[in-house]
Each structure stands twice: as C-alpha cells, then as structure tokens.
Design a protein around this motif. Structure first.
Motif, PDB file in Angstrom:
ATOM      1  N   THR A 182      38.690  29.332  60.869  1.00 26.36           N
ATOM      2  CA  THR A 182      38.552  28.779  62.209  1.00 26.36           C
ATOM      3  C   THR A 182      39.234  27.921  62.491  1.00 26.36           C
ATOM      4  O   THR A 182      39.778  27.092  61.544  1.00 26.36           O
ATOM      5  CB  THR A 182      37.047  28.830  62.925  1.00 26.36           C
ATOM      6  N   SER A 183      39.664  27.617  63.794  1.00 24.95           N
ATOM      7  CA  SER A 183      40.261  25.927  63.918  1.00 24.95           C
ATOM      8  C   SER A 183      39.608  25.076  63.728  1.00 24.95           C
ATOM      9  O   SER A 183      40.232  23.846  63.523  1.00 24.95           O
ATOM     10  CB  SER A 183      40.564  26.138  65.587  1.00 24.95           C
ATOM     11  N   ARG A 184      38.310  24.965  63.726  1.00 28.38           N
ATOM     12  CA  ARG A 184      37.326  23.923  63.676  1.00 28.38           C
ATOM     13  C   ARG A 184      37.523  23.638  61.866  1.00 28.38           C
ATOM     14  O   ARG A 184      36.882  22.236  61.631  1.00 28.38           O
ATOM     15  CB  ARG A 184      35.840  24.013  63.977  1.00 28.38           C
ATOM     16  N   SER A 185      37.718  24.398  61.222  1.00 23.41           N
ATOM     17  CA  SER A 185      37.536  24.347  59.709  1.00 23.41           C
ATOM     18  C   SER A 185      38.664  23.903  59.059  1.00 23.41           C
ATOM     19  O   SER A 185      38.857  23.556  57.647  1.00 23.41           O
ATOM     20  CB  SER A 185      36.845  25.565  59.083  1.00 23.41           C
ATOM     21  N   GLY A 186      39.864  23.780  59.803  1.00 23.53           N
ATOM     22  CA  GLY A 186      41.015  23.269  59.092  1.00 23.53           C
ATOM     23  C   GLY A 186      41.060  21.879  58.473  1.00 23.53           C
ATOM     24  O   GLY A 186      41.520  21.610  57.629  1.00 23.53           O
ATOM     25  N   SER A 187      40.249  21.054  59.490  1.00 23.56           N
ATOM     26  CA  SER A 187      40.328  19.670  58.951  1.00 23.56           C
ATOM     27  C   SER A 187      39.301  19.558  57.851  1.00 23.56           C
ATOM     28  O   SER A 187      39.551  18.819  56.733  1.00 23.56           O
ATOM     29  CB  SER A 187      39.734  18.728  59.991  1.00 23.56           C
ATOM     30  N   ALA A 188      38.491  20.348  57.875  1.00 22.84           N
ATOM     31  CA  ALA A 188      37.275  20.563  56.682  1.00 22.84           C
ATOM     32  C   ALA A 188      38.108  20.813  55.329  1.00 22.84           C
ATOM     33  O   ALA A 188      37.423  20.454  54.398  1.00 22.84           O
ATOM     34  CB  ALA A 188      36.139  21.322  57.093  1.00 22.84           C
TER      35      ALA A 188
END
Length: 280
Positions: A182-188
């Motif tokens: 997802t878009s939120r997991s890119g940084s992680a």
C-alpha cells in the motif's frame, strides 16, 4: 456538396505530435513540479545531507589522517547518501503512493508510451540530485573550507561515479517500489534498507573502522562503492593506502556500479506493477 479532406491534413496533424524528447521533458517538468509542491520532501531531500555534515563537523574535530579533516572525509558519504535519497528512497516511497491512488493505472490507459513515465522520474532525480550536490558543496566550501577537486581527471571521476551511482539507485528504487503493498507501507519498506546501507557503507563512520563482516556485507551493494569512488575525488592519493583494498580500486567501483545498473534494470522489468494487488 460533399467536401473531401486532403490526405495532407492527417500528415500535418501527425507532425504536430510531440517527439520523444519533448514528451520526456514535459513529463520531467511535471515530476519536478509535483516534487517541489511537497515541502516535506524538498526540505528532507535537500536539507538532510547539509544538516548531517554540519552535525559531523561539530562532533568530530581535528584530522582523520594527515591533511584530511573529518568534514573532508564525510563529504563523500553525504554526497553519496544524498544521491541515494533522491533516487532510491524517494522513488521507492512515492511510486507506491501513485500506484495506490490509481495514477499509474491511468497512465497505462493513456496513449502515452510507458517509457515516458520513467523518463520523467529520471529527469526529476537528475535535476534534484545536481542541485542537492551543488548546495552541499557550496555550504561545505563556505563553512569548512572544503577542498574541491583540482584537476579535470578528478572531476571526470566525480562525474562517472555519480552517474553510475544515481542510475543504479534509481533503477533499484523503481524495483523496490513493487514490494510495498500500500502507499503507507512504502516508507516502512524503503527507509530501513536505506538506513542500514548508510550505517554500513562508510557514510556515518570511517569505513575501515567497521567490523570486517560489515565491510564485506556492504561491499555487495552500490552505496559503499559510491562512497569509495568519491573518496578518490575528495581525498589525497596518500589516503588510498587506508582503504580495505589498499587503493581506491576505481576499476572495481565502475564494475560493481555498472553491474547494479544491470541488476536494477532486470528487477524493474521483472517486478514493476502498474496496479495494486487488489486491482489484479
């Protein structure tokens, strides 16, 4: 009375279609505009290397070797990590966001050739990378009396190390973007990888002071070789004897970075997705 369109009309219409270069430049301008509108990205990307070199100069005093100050040594790592941030880290985080929002799906549905999207990303990365490096060097010269390369040969080395390094990091950033669900997991997904590489590749520490197993692990990835190649530019030839291989090994630097360009391209071709997994 029936009017018949002349065949030349279609030819003139086709001639008004923008060429490949114009398409790439348009997309690059769009990518730059979107990047500059994100103040957080601009501040972090442009400011992070400058802030880090200021911190290291404040913490470490004196010389790391005769004639080599700590800022002169660490500038190589700051340039390399700055180029990696704008390419690998930036693309690895933002492409999943665009994929999740359906931007990539819409791009794929337009007549625009798919390569134009990637050309725009490359143009954005190159422009921001040049500006970021110029700002970092200007601050370092003004504040720390940084010694810039004094010959055309060293500037040439600086150029090809930077080009190969940012190319490898850009391709790897595009490839790793497909790991984020997802878009939120890119940084992680991307940030821990970037931090580990920075801590093990001689960015925040003198590389030869790291444990040998850590040096060997870092040698598998491009950031270590970017730092080593840049040390040959900003550090004297006498410092080469303190490198793990006893020299700057520029031939190996070129070979490893070129290999990662090929690896990154193959990973992009094999893994890149235009839609999210839920879209199929």
């Amino acid at each position: 009375m029936t009017t018949t369109l002349k065949p030349a009309t279609a030819t003139r219409a086709a001639s008004h279609q923008p060429g490949p270069l114009a398409l790439a430049l348009r997309q690059g301008r769009l990518e730059l505009t979107q990047f500059l509108r994100s103040r957080e990205s601009v501040v972090f990307t442009m400011g992070f290397p400058v802030v880090m070199i200021l911190i290291f100069a404040a913490v470490f005093d004196g010389e790391i070797a005769p004639g080599v100050s700590y800022p002169q040594y660490f500038i190589t790592g700051m340039i390399a990590t700055g180029l990696m941030t704008v390419s690998f880290q930036n693309l690895g985080i933002w492409i999943p966001i665009e994929r999740d929002r359906g931007v990539l799906k819409r791009y794929r549905g337009t007549p625009m050739p798919k390569w134009v999207y990637f050309a725009g990303k490359v143009i954005m990365v190159v422009v921001i990378g040049i500006v970021e490096t110029a700002v970092l060097l200007a601050v370092s010269v003004a504040v720390f009396d940084l010694h810039l390369p004094g010959t055309a040969t060293t500037w040439l080395t600086f150029g090809w190390v930077s080009v190969l390094g940012i190319t490898a990091c850009t391709l790897c950033g595009i490839a790793i973007s497909s790991l984020a669900r997802t878009s939120r997991s890119g940084s992680a997904v991307v940030t821990p990888v970037a931090l580990v590489l920075q801590f093990t590749s001689g960015v925040f520490f003198v590389f030869t002071e790291l444990p040998s197993w850590m040096q060997q692990a870092a040698a598998l990835f491009p950031l270590k070789w970017m730092c080593q190649g840049l040390r040959s530019v900003f550090l004297p030839d006498t410092f080469a004897g303190q490198e793990p291989g006893g020299s700057y090994e520029l031939g190996r630097v070129a070979l490893v970075l070129a290999a990662w360009c090929v690896i990154g391209l193959l990973l992009c071709l094999g893994t890149f997705r235009w839609t999210t997994r839920r879209d199929g």
